[in-house]
Design a protein around this motif. Sequence first.
Motif, PDB file in Angstrom:
ATOM      1  N   ILE A  62       5.961 -16.687  -3.579  1.00 56.12           N
ATOM      2  CA  ILE A  62       6.805 -15.572  -4.030  1.00 56.12           C
ATOM      3  C   ILE A  62       6.125 -14.842  -5.182  1.00 56.12           C
ATOM      4  N   ASP A  63       5.508 -15.609  -6.107  1.00 57.02           N
ATOM      5  CA  ASP A  63       4.774 -14.975  -7.198  1.00 57.02           C
ATOM      6  C   ASP A  63       3.650 -14.102  -6.640  1.00 57.02           C
ATOM      7  N   ALA A  64       2.965 -14.620  -5.611  1.00 54.66           N
ATOM      8  CA  ALA A  64       1.877 -13.853  -5.006  1.00 54.66           C
ATOM      9  C   ALA A  64       2.411 -12.587  -4.344  1.00 54.66           C
ATOM     10  N   LEU A  65       3.577 -12.712  -3.689  1.00 56.23           N
ATOM     11  CA  LEU A  65       4.180 -11.531  -3.068  1.00 56.23           C
ATOM     12  C   LEU A  65       4.576 -10.500  -4.110  1.00 56.23           C
ATOM     13  N   LEU A  66       5.074 -10.968  -5.234  1.00 55.96           N
ATOM     14  CA  LEU A  66       5.427 -10.046  -6.314  1.00 55.96           C
ATOM     15  C   LEU A  66       4.192  -9.285  -6.801  1.00 55.96           C
ATOM     16  N   THR A  67       3.101 -10.030  -6.972  1.00 53.56           N
ATOM     17  CA  THR A  67       1.850  -9.387  -7.385  1.00 53.56           C
ATOM     18  C   THR A  67       1.402  -8.370  -6.346  1.00 53.56           C
ATOM     19  N   TYR A  68       1.518  -8.757  -5.069  1.00 55.25           N
ATOM     20  CA  TYR A  68       1.096  -7.876  -3.971  1.00 55.25           C
ATOM     21  C   TYR A  68       1.935  -6.591  -3.953  1.00 55.25           C
ATOM     22  N   SER A  69       3.244  -6.730  -4.168  1.00 54.83           N
ATOM     23  CA  SER A  69       4.122  -5.564  -4.116  1.00 54.83           C
ATOM     24  C   SER A  69       3.952  -4.656  -5.328  1.00 54.83           C
ATOM     25  N   ARG A  70       3.409  -5.203  -6.415  1.00 49.91           N
ATOM     26  CA  ARG A  70       3.255  -4.411  -7.637  1.00 49.91           C
ATOM     27  C   ARG A  70       2.000  -3.536  -7.636  1.00 49.91           C
ATOM     28  N   VAL A  71       1.123  -3.693  -6.635  1.00 49.07           N
ATOM     29  CA  VAL A  71      -0.141  -2.947  -6.618  1.00 49.07           C
ATOM     30  C   VAL A  71       0.116  -1.453  -6.744  1.00 49.07           C
ATOM     31  N   GLU A  72       1.060  -0.947  -5.971  1.00 52.53           N
ATOM     32  CA  GLU A  72       1.377   0.483  -6.032  1.00 52.53           C
ATOM     33  C   GLU A  72       2.410   0.780  -7.116  1.00 52.53           C
ATOM     34  N   MET A  73       3.434  -0.086  -7.207  1.00 53.55           N
ATOM     35  CA  MET A  73       4.554   0.203  -8.094  1.00 53.55           C
ATOM     36  C   MET A  73       4.199   0.033  -9.565  1.00 53.55           C
ATOM     37  N   ARG A  74       3.407  -0.964  -9.884  1.00 54.40           N
ATOM     38  CA  ARG A  74       3.142  -1.293 -11.291  1.00 54.40           C
ATOM     39  C   ARG A  74       1.676  -1.050 -11.673  1.00 54.40           C
ATOM     40  N   GLY A  75       0.926  -0.358 -10.845  1.00 51.36           N
ATOM     41  CA  GLY A  75      -0.473  -0.103 -11.169  1.00 51.36           C
ATOM     42  C   GLY A  75      -0.618   0.872 -12.321  1.00 51.36           C
ATOM     43  N   ASP A  76      -1.699   0.703 -13.095  1.00 45.25           N
ATOM     44  CA  ASP A  76      -1.980   1.614 -14.212  1.00 45.25           C
ATOM     45  C   ASP A  76      -2.684   2.866 -13.705  1.00 45.25           C
ATOM     46  N   ASP A  77      -2.697   3.906 -14.547  1.00 41.86           N
ATOM     47  CA  ASP A  77      -3.424   5.127 -14.210  1.00 41.86           C
ATOM     48  C   ASP A  77      -4.923   4.834 -14.139  1.00 41.86           C
ATOM     49  N   PHE A  78      -5.615   5.586 -13.298  1.00 39.09           N
ATOM     50  CA  PHE A  78      -7.056   5.396 -13.146  1.00 39.09           C
ATOM     51  C   PHE A  78      -7.779   5.925 -14.374  1.00 39.09           C
ATOM     52  N   ASP A  79      -8.863   5.249 -14.703  1.00 35.20           N
ATOM     53  CA  ASP A  79      -9.672   5.643 -15.853  1.00 35.20           C
ATOM     54  C   ASP A  79     -11.134   5.305 -15.541  1.00 35.20           C
ATOM     55  N   ARG A  80     -12.008   5.642 -16.453  1.00 33.70           N
ATOM     56  CA  ARG A  80     -13.442   5.365 -16.315  1.00 33.70           C
ATOM     57  C   ARG A  80     -13.670   3.898 -16.689  1.00 33.70           C
ATOM     58  N   ILE A  81     -14.151   3.101 -15.724  1.00 36.24           N
ATOM     59  CA  ILE A  81     -14.268   1.659 -15.913  1.00 36.24           C
ATOM     60  C   ILE A  81     -15.729   1.235 -15.861  1.00 36.24           C
ATOM     61  N   ASP A  82     -16.170   0.496 -16.890  1.00 34.08           N
ATOM     62  CA  ASP A  82     -17.516  -0.073 -16.918  1.00 34.08           C
ATOM     63  C   ASP A  82     -17.459  -1.440 -16.229  1.00 34.08           C
ATOM     64  N   LEU A  83     -18.039  -1.536 -15.036  1.00 37.26           N
ATOM     65  CA  LEU A  83     -17.938  -2.778 -14.257  1.00 37.26           C
ATOM     66  C   LEU A  83     -18.727  -3.924 -14.881  1.00 37.26           C
ATOM     67  N   GLU A  84     -19.787  -3.630 -15.630  1.00 39.32           N
ATOM     68  CA  GLU A  84     -20.551  -4.712 -16.261  1.00 39.32           C
ATOM     69  C   GLU A  84     -19.686  -5.436 -17.290  1.00 39.32           C
ATOM     70  N   THR A  85     -18.983  -4.667 -18.125  1.00 39.82           N
ATOM     71  CA  THR A  85     -18.087  -5.268 -19.122  1.00 39.82           C
ATOM     72  C   THR A  85     -16.949  -6.009 -18.420  1.00 39.82           C
ATOM     73  N   LEU A  86     -16.416  -5.404 -17.363  1.00 41.94           N
ATOM     74  CA  LEU A  86     -15.314  -6.021 -16.620  1.00 41.94           C
ATOM     75  C   LEU A  86     -15.741  -7.368 -16.041  1.00 41.94           C
ATOM     76  N   LEU A  87     -16.953  -7.429 -15.479  1.00 40.10           N
ATOM     77  CA  LEU A  87     -17.412  -8.670 -14.850  1.00 40.10           C
ATOM     78  C   LEU A  87     -17.686  -9.750 -15.897  1.00 40.10           C
ATOM     79  N   GLU A  88     -18.084  -9.327 -17.082  1.00 41.76           N
ATOM     80  CA  GLU A  88     -18.245 -10.310 -18.159  1.00 41.76           C
ATOM     81  C   GLU A  88     -16.911 -10.981 -18.465  1.00 41.76           C
ATOM     82  N   ASP A  89     -15.829 -10.189 -18.477  1.00 35.87           N
ATOM     83  CA  ASP A  89     -14.498 -10.751 -18.725  1.00 35.87           C
ATOM     84  C   ASP A  89     -14.095 -11.706 -17.597  1.00 35.87           C
TER      85      ASP A  89
END
Length: 509
Positions: free
Chosen positions: A341-368
């Motif tokens: 159920i937790d996984a389904l909640l996460t799945y359903s939030r992709v569109e409903m609770r997603g943040d606005d798009f921004d410029r993302i540095d994937l190298e920094t993201l992958l370090e995290d």
Amino acid sequence: MSDHEEAAGSGPRTERTEAEALQHYRTLANAVDDGIYRLDAESRFVAVNDVVVERLGYAREELLGEPVSTILADGDAERVETLIRDLLASDEDARTVELPVRTADGGRVVCEVRVSLLRADGEFSGTVGVARDISERTATERRFERRANEIELERYKQYTDDVLDAVDDIFYILDEDGHLRRWNESLCEVSGYADDEVRSMHALEFFDSGAVDSDDVSEAIRTGFETGHTRIQANVLTKDGDSVPYEFYGASLEDPDGNPVIAGIGRDVTERKETKRRLEESNERLEQFAYAASHDLQEPLRMVSSYLSLVDRRYGEELDDDAAEFIEYAVDGAERMRDMIDALLTYSRVEMRGDDFDRIDLETLLEDVQKNLELKIEETEAEVTVESLPRVHGDRGQLQQVFQNLLSNALEYSGDARPRVHVSATRRGSEWALTVRDEGIGIDPKHADRIFEVFQRLHTRDEHPGTGIGLALCRRIVERHGGRIWADSESGEGSAFRFTLPAAEGRDD
């Protein structure tokens, strides 16, 4: 009369006869409309008639003794020399050639020249030529040829016009100033403007400035000329004031004069936008239902799990082994249900609770991501290598979830060997293709699509724990970003999970 006297008396008559013959030759040569000339063995002028002098504008003295190249271009002089050599090497005595001849004032006369060999005592002594001015004939032929080409072009243009007019989409050609150079009937039918009106209009005048900024259209045109292709959605404003949503595609090319233009099509997306709107509304309702249902199911599950645990604590000593095992199974099932159920909640939030798009540095993201998985990486002694990664346009939290799921799976499904994972990126036009490659147990290609479906698993929970929703979540997130995700794999040969993301706008991205 003696022979001596006869011979002596014949001298003056012979000379007179030769002089008369020469005069007759000159009179005949000057009487014709064609130019006549004679060259010696070195191709120098020996004689020219009056027509040559008059037509070319040279004085006779300017030509006599001069090489024929005086009145010919370098390439044409070589052609004459080649023609003479070919005649000497053949059984022919004469050939005809077409040559442009230079006049004294720098003009040009196109001549058809008949070149004949001269021989004295069997040896080559020069050439004689008859040149006919065919400038007018050549000009006429060129006019006919040009007209024939024009007629053919008109027929071809009419044919292409008929083909383009048969297309329901708008066809257009724009110049660098944004003016229409060509269009089909669909533009007139959609906009309501006549051809004469369209001819005087600028491209921006066809768009509803209230629905899309005119600067966006101008930018799309500029982008098309700079990058070679362009695409934009905008509302076409008709003559009656109606607004029709259209999607325009264009590619740059050169017109017959070498000028850059953009040629493309515009497609009515009214139905598509309406369908998309209905689907979005339907998906939103489904997402709200899934979220509500999943959220509401958690409380009863918590109650079941809590009361079973209470029974176990309070009456555990009084229960036999079978009852204790049943309670254990029930608690485990409730916990697994809560995880799902937790996984389904996460799945359903992709569109409903997603943040606005921004410029993302994937190298920094992958370090995290690697920090989050640091314990698992150390436990498995995994080797994770990362190439230079770009900046993309997206939701940082969701993209971190994608990389974390893919890296976690690569570590989980490594088999008995030490996990080795490699992350790379390749530019493809306006997007980046990311790859997470491992050397694990691999996937049977027949399951390559199934693994991205919700709650689909290829292994039991005893073999590999999890809810079976991780890859489905990855696909949903990637699709929200306008990309796609897929797997290239063979059983026992590792896997390469690939997905695309839009590049961030910038010189270094």
